[in-house]
Design a protein around this motif. Structure first.
Motif, PDB file in Angstrom:
ATOM      1  N   ALA A  25      34.224  43.456  57.734  1.00 24.93           N
ATOM      2  CA  ALA A  25      33.561  42.208  58.117  1.00 24.93           C
ATOM      3  C   ALA A  25      32.064  42.278  57.831  1.00 24.93           C
ATOM      4  N   VAL A  26      31.433  43.372  58.241  1.00 22.47           N
ATOM      5  CA  VAL A  26      29.989  43.528  58.041  1.00 22.47           C
ATOM      6  C   VAL A  26      29.656  43.605  56.551  1.00 22.47           C
ATOM      7  N   LEU A  27      30.433  44.399  55.817  1.00 18.31           N
ATOM      8  CA  LEU A  27      30.195  44.553  54.380  1.00 18.31           C
ATOM      9  C   LEU A  27      30.351  43.222  53.649  1.00 18.31           C
ATOM     10  N   SER A  28      31.333  42.429  54.070  1.00 14.74           N
ATOM     11  CA  SER A  28      31.568  41.126  53.439  1.00 14.74           C
ATOM     12  C   SER A  28      30.361  40.209  53.599  1.00 14.74           C
ATOM     13  N   THR A  30      36.032  37.130  56.155  1.00 14.05           N
ATOM     14  CA  THR A  30      36.192  36.926  54.717  1.00 14.05           C
ATOM     15  C   THR A  30      36.673  35.520  54.396  1.00 14.05           C
ATOM     16  N   GLU A  31      37.570  34.965  55.211  1.00 16.77           N
ATOM     17  CA  GLU A  31      38.047  33.604  54.955  1.00 16.77           C
ATOM     18  C   GLU A  31      36.944  32.574  55.169  1.00 16.77           C
ATOM     19  N   GLU A  32      36.097  32.782  56.175  1.00 20.80           N
ATOM     20  CA  GLU A  32      35.001  31.834  56.389  1.00 20.80           C
ATOM     21  C   GLU A  32      33.955  31.915  55.283  1.00 20.80           C
ATOM     22  N   LEU A  33      33.670  33.106  54.821  1.00 24.63           N
ATOM     23  CA  LEU A  33      32.728  33.246  53.705  1.00 24.63           C
ATOM     24  C   LEU A  33      33.252  32.544  52.464  1.00 24.63           C
ATOM     25  N   LEU A  34      34.551  32.642  52.245  1.00 20.39           N
ATOM     26  CA  LEU A  34      35.150  32.018  51.057  1.00 20.39           C
ATOM     27  C   LEU A  34      35.233  30.508  51.201  1.00 20.39           C
ATOM     28  N   PHE A  35      35.831  30.031  52.289  1.00 19.35           N
ATOM     29  CA  PHE A  35      36.120  28.598  52.400  1.00 19.35           C
ATOM     30  C   PHE A  35      34.928  27.763  52.859  1.00 19.35           C
ATOM     31  N   ARG A  36      34.187  28.230  53.843  1.00 13.69           N
ATOM     32  CA  ARG A  36      33.037  27.474  54.287  1.00 13.69           C
ATOM     33  C   ARG A  36      31.760  27.922  53.578  1.00 13.69           C
ATOM     34  N   GLY A  37      31.604  29.217  53.348  1.00 17.24           N
ATOM     35  CA  GLY A  37      30.387  29.717  52.733  1.00 17.24           C
ATOM     36  C   GLY A  37      30.231  29.347  51.274  1.00 17.24           C
ATOM     37  N   VAL A  38      31.305  29.498  50.509  1.00 18.26           N
ATOM     38  CA  VAL A  38      31.217  29.200  49.070  1.00 18.26           C
ATOM     39  C   VAL A  38      31.783  27.817  48.762  1.00 18.26           C
ATOM     40  N   LEU A  39      33.042  27.575  49.056  1.00 19.63           N
ATOM     41  CA  LEU A  39      33.691  26.340  48.623  1.00 19.63           C
ATOM     42  C   LEU A  39      33.136  25.094  49.322  1.00 19.63           C
ATOM     43  N   PHE A  40      33.122  25.093  50.640  1.00 19.85           N
ATOM     44  CA  PHE A  40      32.651  23.904  51.353  1.00 19.85           C
ATOM     45  C   PHE A  40      31.187  23.618  51.022  1.00 19.85           C
ATOM     46  N   ARG A  42      24.952  24.401  60.662  1.00 17.98           N
ATOM     47  CA  ARG A  42      24.420  24.885  59.390  1.00 17.98           C
ATOM     48  C   ARG A  42      24.340  26.412  59.383  1.00 17.98           C
ATOM     49  N   SER A  43      25.331  27.011  59.993  1.00 20.05           N
ATOM     50  CA  SER A  43      25.448  28.461  60.077  1.00 20.05           C
ATOM     51  C   SER A  43      26.920  28.830  59.986  1.00 20.05           C
ATOM     52  N   LEU A  44      27.211  29.977  59.388  1.00  9.29           N
ATOM     53  CA  LEU A  44      28.593  30.439  59.301  1.00  9.29           C
ATOM     54  C   LEU A  44      29.027  31.206  60.546  1.00  9.29           C
ATOM     55  N   TRP A  45      28.074  31.510  61.425  1.00  6.43           N
ATOM     56  CA  TRP A  45      28.425  32.328  62.591  1.00  6.43           C
ATOM     57  C   TRP A  45      29.334  31.594  63.570  1.00  6.43           C
ATOM     58  N   MET A  46      29.102  30.305  63.786  1.00 11.68           N
ATOM     59  CA  MET A  46      29.974  29.553  64.698  1.00 11.68           C
ATOM     60  C   MET A  46      31.414  29.473  64.175  1.00 11.68           C
ATOM     61  N   PRO A  47      31.648  29.051  62.916  1.00  7.49           N
ATOM     62  CA  PRO A  47      33.033  29.047  62.441  1.00  7.49           C
ATOM     63  C   PRO A  47      33.666  30.442  62.402  1.00  7.49           C
ATOM     64  N   ILE A  48      32.887  31.480  62.119  1.00 10.22           N
ATOM     65  CA  ILE A  48      33.434  32.838  62.158  1.00 10.22           C
ATOM     66  C   ILE A  48      33.901  33.171  63.570  1.00 10.22           C
ATOM     67  N   GLY A  49      33.060  32.857  64.570  1.00 11.75           N
ATOM     68  CA  GLY A  49      33.448  33.109  65.951  1.00 11.75           C
ATOM     69  C   GLY A  49      34.665  32.303  66.371  1.00 11.75           C
ATOM     70  N   LEU A  50      34.698  31.020  66.008  1.00  7.99           N
ATOM     71  CA  LEU A  50      35.857  30.170  66.310  1.00  7.99           C
ATOM     72  C   LEU A  50      37.138  30.749  65.723  1.00  7.99           C
ATOM     73  N   HIS A  51      37.049  31.116  64.449  1.00  7.42           N
ATOM     74  CA  HIS A  51      38.205  31.638  63.717  1.00  7.42           C
ATOM     75  C   HIS A  51      38.722  32.911  64.379  1.00  7.42           C
ATOM     76  N   PHE A  52      37.806  33.831  64.660  1.00  5.48           N
ATOM     77  CA  PHE A  52      38.226  35.087  65.285  1.00  5.48           C
ATOM     78  C   PHE A  52      38.757  34.854  66.691  1.00  5.48           C
ATOM     79  N   GLY A  53      38.058  34.039  67.482  1.00 11.41           N
ATOM     80  CA  GLY A  53      38.488  33.806  68.853  1.00 11.41           C
ATOM     81  C   GLY A  53      39.894  33.248  68.926  1.00 11.41           C
ATOM     82  N   TRP A  54      40.185  32.269  68.080  1.00 10.95           N
ATOM     83  CA  TRP A  54      41.532  31.675  68.035  1.00 10.95           C
ATOM     84  C   TRP A  54      42.569  32.711  67.614  1.00 10.95           C
ATOM     85  N   ASN A  55      42.302  33.395  66.505  1.00 12.21           N
ATOM     86  CA  ASN A  55      43.281  34.343  65.969  1.00 12.21           C
ATOM     87  C   ASN A  55      43.537  35.503  66.925  1.00 12.21           C
TER      88      ASN A  55
END
Length: 275
Positions: free
Chosen positions: A39-42, A118-128, A182-195
């Motif tokens: 996660a950190v390396l990504s 990694t999924e948030e970096l790909l889908f929200r960070g790059v694509l979105f 305007r930050s990826l930290w909230m969606p990363i936290g949401l994603h992890f918390g749910w999963n």
């Protein structure tokens, strides 16, 4: 061309992270360690490639406020899943038989950390982010949500219904969380918390991944529309309803903050009129 380099970098690190976590799956503590390192390396790889290709400070993964934003996201994601599973239990389709495996929960924390980041970096960070710059917030929210749902069709117990619910719930709420902050930290936290709540705490299936047992020895049953079936509660109508409410909240916040972005052509017209 910059998008190609960004996608390539994030996809490569995602594949390496996934393979590394899979290789350590028999040892929960090793899985936790590998997942956290991945996660950190990504994040560092994302920040490096975006900074190099766009020649800017990568503020969406800035260190300042990261811990608080991730924490709030984890809390919200956990509470929403708890609400979903409570409703499923209320109608008799989720039952707890006792304690499960704390070591299983440890391993799942590592696995979900790597996957969520990694999924948030790909889908929200790059694509979105890339699509929003060209087509605006609404023009990016729909296609990236559909792609995010389709991404889960590769899972062992995937279903079209489950992928559709993800496209209509998780995709929009994660995109809206990014727009509002305007930050990826909230969606990363949401994603992890749910999963992690779904797998590590309540021991339910996650996106048809054949997920191992977490803290509770529990089971779901009943109609797919209620329990989510083999795909897990992510395919439940309760998930659709609760995430829709949260999505509306994030989009309202984004509008109030002036964070919704119009299409590039409209931005150009507005600049021309102001000159």
């Amino acid at each position: 061309m910059r998008v190609v380099w960004q996608l390539l970098a994030v996809v490569v690190v995602s594949l390496v992270a996934g393979q590394s976590v899979a290789a350590a799956e028999d040892n929960p503590w090793a899985t936790l360690g590998v997942g956290l390192v991945a996660a950190v390396l990504s994040v560092y790889v994302y920040a490096w490639v975006v900074g190099r290709t766009e020649k800017r400070a990568v503020t969406e993964v800035a260190r300042e406020g990261a811990v608080g934003a991730v924490g709030r996201g984890v809390l919200l994601g956990t509470l929403v899943f708890a609400a979903v599973v409570a409703n499923i239990a209320f109608v008799g389709h989720y039952e707890v038989d006792g304690w499960g495996s704390y070591t299983g929960a440890v391993g799942l924390a590592g696995f979900m950390a790597g996957a969520s980041v990694t999924e948030e970096l790909l889908f929200r960070g790059v694509l979105f982010r890339t699509m929003e710059d060209r087509f605006g917030t609404w023009g990016a929210l729909v296609p990236t949500s559909v792609l995010f749902g389709a991404w889960h069709l590769a899972n062992p117990d995937a279903s079209l219904w489950g992928a559709a619910v993800i496209a209509l719930s998780a995709g929009p709420v994660l995109g809206a969380a990014y727009v509002a902050t305007r930050s990826l930290w909230m969606p990363i936290g949401l994603h992890f918390g749910w999963n992690f709540a779904a797998s590590g705490v309540f021991s339910t299936e996650v996106s048809g991944n054949d997920t191992q047992q977490g803290l509770l020895d529990a089971s779901t049953s009943g109609p797919t529309l209620i329990s989510g079936g083999a795909f897990g509660p992510e395919a439940s109508l309760y998930t659709l309803v609760f995430w829709a409410l949260v999505t509306v909240g994030f989009l309202w916040l984004a509008r109030r903050r002036g964070q919704l972005m119009p299409r590039r052509s409209k931005r150009a017209d507005a600049v021309a009129l102001s000159q």
